[in-house]
Design an enzyme around this catalytic site. Structure first.
Site, PDB file in Angstrom:
ATOM      1  N   TYR A 280      -8.724  -2.502  -4.492  1.00  0.00           N
ATOM      2  CA  TYR A 280      -7.793  -2.816  -5.210  1.00  0.00           C
ATOM      3  C   TYR A 280      -8.488  -3.479  -6.721  1.00  0.00           C
ATOM      4  CZ  TYR A 280      -3.440  -5.125  -6.697  1.00  0.00           C
ATOM      5  OH  TYR A 280      -2.228  -5.405  -7.357  1.00  0.00           O
TER       6      TYR A 280
ATOM      7  N   ASP B 208       2.766  15.766  -7.088  1.00  0.00           N
ATOM      8  CA  ASP B 208       1.770  14.993  -6.425  1.00  0.00           C
ATOM      9  C   ASP B 208       0.474  15.188  -7.388  1.00  0.00           C
ATOM     10  OD1 ASP B 208      -0.454  14.026  -5.063  1.00  0.00           O
ATOM     11  OD2 ASP B 208      -0.026  15.346  -3.107  1.00  0.00           O
TER      12      ASP B 208
ATOM     13  N   LYS C   1      -8.107  -1.631 -10.436  1.00  0.00           N
ATOM     14  CA  LYS C   1      -7.460  -2.353 -11.683  1.00  0.00           C
ATOM     15  C   LYS C   1      -8.372  -2.461 -12.696  1.00  0.00           C
ATOM     16  CE  LYS C   1      -3.449  -2.181  -9.983  1.00  0.00           C
ATOM     17  NZ  LYS C   1      -2.609  -1.037 -10.585  1.00  0.00           N
TER      18      LYS C   1
ATOM     19  N   THR D   3      10.333  -5.211  -6.131  1.00  0.00           N
ATOM     20  CA  THR D   3      10.508  -3.758  -5.586  1.00  0.00           C
ATOM     21  C   THR D   3      11.011  -3.930  -4.253  1.00  0.00           C
ATOM     22  OG1 THR D   3       8.154  -4.154  -4.635  1.00  0.00           O
ATOM     23  CG2 THR D   3       8.164  -3.524  -6.839  1.00  0.00           C
TER      24      THR D   3
END
Length: 270
Positions: free
Chosen positions: A164, A62, A168, A199
């Site tokens: 998001y 993790d 990025k 995916t």
């Protein structure tokens, strides 16, 4: 003396670590690098249940836990003595996209749950930073290595979620600044943008008509591109840059697993 097992496991392409290799893009990258001759270590919280060949070394981790991350690098150092390639693909931003029956991903930033920041910034950007620091300690003495940060167009325009975009953009800036500090050691750092990747989640969504897969890429495609970049003798000329995987593929003649050449998207296409 080198054991028979060590000789049989010796990589022909190098030693690679792919974080977030349990599924999706990370899994595809791990598969492609293993097929290209790398000794691949893959990490993830569910890596032990991942559909991966036995040749890929699975290390449960993790990446929100710094001790677990440090253990991964200690294991690689003990077993292989070196690290040639780090691909930072660990990402927690796509979890819990539906909450209370509602699709909360595109909600305005003031309505976003705190877990989404943790998933993208801590399990994503911070994890990449910590892993890169560990990798640099192994790579700089040898003046050899490559760090690849998987990023996306959200760094350059709003794509439905403010966090998001922040994550990025931070990834691309991290790439740029790490490249400056690693340049004296001849270690390139790049941000790599995939296109629409088939995916598990994308394939499931495509069944309901959410995606047109005609120009999509397999999860292995970007791994093939990374392999080509790793073997590029002029890669230092690109350090610190954002690269589009499909554009690099066309330059090097890399094809997808189905023999196709996915189109190289631009910001206008997104």
């Amino acid at each position: 003396m080198t054991s028979e097992r060590e000789r049989s496991d010796a990589p022909t392409g190098g030693v690679a670590l792919v974080t977030g290799a349990s599924r999706g893009v990370g899994r595809g990258i791990a598969l492609a690098l293993q097929a290209a001759g790398f000794r691949v270590y893959g990490t993830g919280r569910s890596i032990e249940q991942a559909d991966l060949p036995r040749e890929i070394v699975r290390l449960r981790c993790d990446h929100l836990n710094d001790d677990e991350t440090a253990h991964v690098f200690d294991t690689i150092r003990t077993e292989g003595g070196r690290l040639d390639l780090l691909v930072n693909c660990a990402w927690g931003g796509y979890e819990k996209m539906i909450e209370g029956g509602a699709f909360t991903w595109p909600a305005p930033f003031w309505e976003q749950a705190p877990h989404r920041w943790t998933g993208m910034m801590d399990a994503g950007v911070r994890a990449a930073f910590v892993c890169s620091a560990h990798a640099a300690r192994m790579m700089t003495p040898r003046h050899r290595g490559l760090i690849v940060n998987i990023s996306f167009w959200a760094a350059q325009r709003h794509l439905g979620n403010t966090i998001y975009g922040i994550a990025k953009a931070a990834t691309d800036k991290m790439t740029s600044d790490m490249a400056v500090e690693l340049r004296p050691f001849d270690i390139p750092v790049i941000s790599l943008y995939p296109g629409l990747v088939r995916t598990e989640a994308v394939l499931a969504a495509a069944e309901s008509g959410a995606f047109d897969l005609s120009t999509s890429e397999s999860p292995e495609f970007i791994g093939r591109v990374i392999n080509a970049l790793f073997h590029d003798p002029d890669l230092m000329t690109r350090t610190g840059q954002v690269l589009i995987a499909a554009a690099v593929a066309k330059e090097f003649g890399v094809l997808d697993i189905d023999g196709k050449s996915p189109p190289a998207l631009t910001l206008a296409d997104i």
